[in-house]
Structure formats: C-alpha cells, structure tokens
Write a protein that holds these residues in place. Structure first.
Motif, PDB file in Angstrom:
ATOM      1  N   GLY A  42       0.993  -1.179   0.082  1.00 39.84           N
ATOM      2  CA  GLY A  42       0.129   0.023   0.057  1.00 39.84           C
ATOM      3  C   GLY A  42       0.807   1.231  -0.044  1.00 39.84           C
ATOM      4  N   GLN A  43       1.652   1.325  -0.975  1.00 41.80           N
ATOM      5  CA  GLN A  43       2.645   2.651  -1.016  1.00 41.80           C
ATOM      6  C   GLN A  43       1.872   3.762  -1.711  1.00 41.80           C
ATOM      7  N   GLY A  44       0.600   4.022  -1.649  1.00 42.66           N
ATOM      8  CA  GLY A  44       0.152   4.956  -2.294  1.00 42.66           C
ATOM      9  C   GLY A  44      -0.966   4.760  -3.097  1.00 42.66           C
ATOM     10  N   GLY A  45      -1.985   5.691  -3.466  1.00 43.32           N
ATOM     11  CA  GLY A  45      -3.063   5.284  -4.300  1.00 43.32           C
ATOM     12  C   GLY A  45      -4.029   4.503  -3.612  1.00 43.32           C
ATOM     13  N   GLU A  46      -4.859   3.892  -4.619  1.00 43.46           N
ATOM     14  CA  GLU A  46      -5.892   2.963  -3.904  1.00 43.46           C
ATOM     15  C   GLU A  46      -5.444   1.822  -2.956  1.00 43.46           C
ATOM     16  N   PRO A  47      -4.419   1.314  -3.050  1.00 38.50           N
ATOM     17  CA  PRO A  47      -4.369   0.024  -2.053  1.00 38.50           C
ATOM     18  C   PRO A  47      -4.074   0.618  -0.800  1.00 38.50           C
ATOM     19  N   ALA A  48      -3.258   1.870  -0.530  1.00 39.86           N
ATOM     20  CA  ALA A  48      -3.189   2.633   0.516  1.00 39.86           C
ATOM     21  C   ALA A  48      -4.527   2.879   1.369  1.00 39.86           C
ATOM     22  N   ALA A  49      -5.322   3.574   0.584  1.00 39.47           N
ATOM     23  CA  ALA A  49      -6.775   4.056   0.851  1.00 39.47           C
ATOM     24  C   ALA A  49      -7.581   2.858   1.414  1.00 39.47           C
ATOM     25  N   SER A  50      -7.629   1.605   0.800  1.00 38.26           N
ATOM     26  CA  SER A  50      -8.194   0.435   0.903  1.00 38.26           C
ATOM     27  C   SER A  50      -7.722  -0.118   2.452  1.00 38.26           C
ATOM     28  N   PHE A  51      -6.440  -0.006   2.970  1.00 33.36           N
ATOM     29  CA  PHE A  51      -5.811  -0.638   3.898  1.00 33.36           C
ATOM     30  C   PHE A  51      -6.150   0.307   5.160  1.00 33.36           C
ATOM     31  N   THR A  52      -6.270   1.539   4.791  1.00 26.85           N
ATOM     32  CA  THR A  52      -6.349   2.589   5.887  1.00 26.85           C
ATOM     33  C   THR A  52      -7.983   2.593   6.354  1.00 26.85           C
TER      34      THR A  52
END
Length: 147
Positions: free
Chosen positions: A41-51
């Motif tokens: 999740g180093q940015g973008g959509e994956p990071a938002a989902s994990f957050t």
C-alpha cells in the motif's frame, strides 16, 4: 453491591469470553493488515483501502471489545471469593492483560504512523504480530493451570 456480582458471575464470565475472542481477533488481524499496508500500500488505491480497513477494525471492533473485556474482567475479579490473590496466577494474568492493552495501544499508534507514511517494514510487523500469541498463552495457562 459486590454480593450482586455473585448472581451475575456466570453471565459476566460468558460476556468476558466473547469480548476477549473479539478483541483477540482484532489483535491478530490488525498487524497483518499493517504488513499488507507496508508492503503493498505505498500510495494510491491500495493504501486507501488498507487505511479504511485498519480504521474500522480498530474503532468499531477492537476498541469496544477491549473496553468490554476490561469491564467484564473487572467484574469477575471483584466478585467475592473468585480470586485467591495469594496465588501467582492472578498476577501473571494481570501482567498479560496489561501487555495486551499495551499492544493494542501500540497498534493504534502504528496506524497513525502508517497514515503519515512512517510505518515499520512488513517484516517488523510480522514479528510484532507474535506478541499477542505469546501474551494469550501466558493468560490462558495462568487461568487454567492456576499456579
């Protein structure tokens, strides 16, 4: 007041077990989410989902479960005649519960660090994920064996 706790003891104990199960599930899963967040999740959509997942797990499941565990656990401890404080096991269990609470707070702090891009490595989160297992073993052995 304390005598009334004897009447509700079996219900408090059942509620305590359910609260602990919920809390432990979160304590096992949140660091795993941190691993995925740190590694993928180093940015973008994956990071938002994990957050979002981390936030909801912590706020909606783990925090209420920890509070319910503490309240029901204290009601069990305060029930007259249920704990022999001259034995070692209540103290080792208490140490384990304090350790579990520290880990919970550490996880909450790590979530804030990840939000700011300052989280640990996935490997480090994997190692920290073993702490609740060790504390759980200490607590369960203390309560069951009663040394």
């Amino acid at each position: 007041m304390l005598d009334g706790l004897s009447v509700i003891y079996p219900y408090a104990k059942a509620f305590h077990v359910m609260a602990v199960i919920s809390w432990m599930a979160g304590l096992f899963y949140l660091p795993r989410l941190f691993v995925y967040h740190a590694e993928r999740g180093q940015g973008g959509e994956p990071a938002a989902s994990f957050t979002i997942m981390e936030d909801k797990l912590l706020r909606l499941i783990m925090n209420p479960a920890m509070i319910a565990t503490w309240i029901s656990g204290l009601s069990l401890v305060l029930t007259p005649g249920m704990v022999d404080w001259s034995m070692i096991w209540p103290w080792t269990k208490a140490a384990g519960v304090l350790g579990m609470t520290w880990f919970h707070m550490w996880c909450a702090g790590q979530r804030r660090h990840l939000l700011g891009g300052q989280g640990l490595s996935g490997r480090r989160y994997r190692m920290m994920n073993e702490i609740p297992t060790l504390l759980m073993a200490l607590i369960v052995v203390s309560v069951i064996v009663k040394f």
